[in-house]
Design a protein around this motif. Sequence first.
Motif, PDB file in Angstrom:
ATOM      1  N   THR A   3      26.184 -12.574   6.122  1.00 40.92           N
ATOM      2  CA  THR A   3      26.651 -12.126   4.812  1.00 40.92           C
ATOM      3  C   THR A   3      27.977 -12.801   4.461  1.00 40.92           C
ATOM      4  O   THR A   3      28.185 -13.225   3.321  1.00 40.92           O
ATOM      5  N   ILE A   4      28.841 -12.947   5.455  1.00 38.77           N
ATOM      6  CA  ILE A   4      30.136 -13.581   5.206  1.00 38.77           C
ATOM      7  C   ILE A   4      29.938 -15.060   4.888  1.00 38.77           C
ATOM      8  O   ILE A   4      30.579 -15.603   3.988  1.00 38.77           O
ATOM      9  N   VAL A   5      29.056 -15.734   5.590  1.00 40.40           N
ATOM     10  CA  VAL A   5      28.788 -17.157   5.361  1.00 40.40           C
ATOM     11  C   VAL A   5      28.206 -17.347   3.966  1.00 40.40           C
ATOM     12  O   VAL A   5      28.590 -18.263   3.224  1.00 40.40           O
ATOM     13  N   LEU A  10      28.951 -19.106  -1.661  1.00 37.81           N
ATOM     14  CA  LEU A  10      28.948 -18.839  -3.108  1.00 37.81           C
ATOM     15  C   LEU A  10      30.319 -19.148  -3.717  1.00 37.81           C
ATOM     16  O   LEU A  10      30.408 -19.736  -4.789  1.00 37.81           O
ATOM     17  N   VAL A  11      31.381 -18.732  -3.040  1.00 38.96           N
ATOM     18  CA  VAL A  11      32.722 -18.935  -3.577  1.00 38.96           C
ATOM     19  C   VAL A  11      33.097 -20.409  -3.564  1.00 38.96           C
ATOM     20  O   VAL A  11      33.654 -20.923  -4.527  1.00 38.96           O
ATOM     21  N   VAL A  12      32.801 -21.123  -2.501  1.00 39.40           N
ATOM     22  CA  VAL A  12      33.252 -22.503  -2.334  1.00 39.40           C
ATOM     23  C   VAL A  12      32.367 -23.490  -3.080  1.00 39.40           C
ATOM     24  O   VAL A  12      32.864 -24.452  -3.668  1.00 39.40           O
ATOM     25  N   VAL A  13      31.072 -23.293  -3.132  1.00 38.09           N
ATOM     26  CA  VAL A  13      30.183 -24.302  -3.705  1.00 38.09           C
ATOM     27  C   VAL A  13      29.640 -23.894  -5.076  1.00 38.09           C
ATOM     28  O   VAL A  13      29.759 -24.640  -6.046  1.00 38.09           O
ATOM     29  N   ILE A  14      29.044 -22.774  -5.179  1.00 39.39           N
ATOM     30  CA  ILE A  14      28.310 -22.412  -6.397  1.00 39.39           C
ATOM     31  C   ILE A  14      29.251 -22.044  -7.539  1.00 39.39           C
ATOM     32  O   ILE A  14      29.040 -22.441  -8.674  1.00 39.39           O
TER      33      ILE A  14
END
Length: 136
Positions: A3-5, A10-14
């Motif tokens: 879940t953390i990954v 989501l935060v870094v790429v999407i």
Amino acid sequence: MITIVVALLLVVVIWPLSLMGKGAGTPRATDDADARIQPVAKVELAKAAAAKSDGKPRDGATVYQSVCMACHASGAAGAPKAGDKAAWAPRIATGTAALVKSVTNGKGAMPPKGGGADLSDAEIKAAVEHLVGLAK
């Protein structure tokens, strides 16, 4: 752990990818929203332009037509009607000087100078003489 990954992915790429193509966060200069929400019409009050004068004093009939007739033709606000001998007789008996003084200072509902603030003393006297002439 998974879940953390996924959250970091989501935060870094999407999330940065979702902002692509949207441009800067500030409004564009070509935005015409202000023009679209303006009122349909505007009202502007201004004082009406005075009639052009050639510098010569107006005669009594002209002054009567432009200023005095508004009330004295119909008898509005208790004004004696032009040509009404019975209404004018006591006023004429006081003399022209008294009538000119009444017009200059105002009397009853009549404002000073009959509402024609631009009238000269000679024009007031000519208008009084014209009204008196109509009542004789």
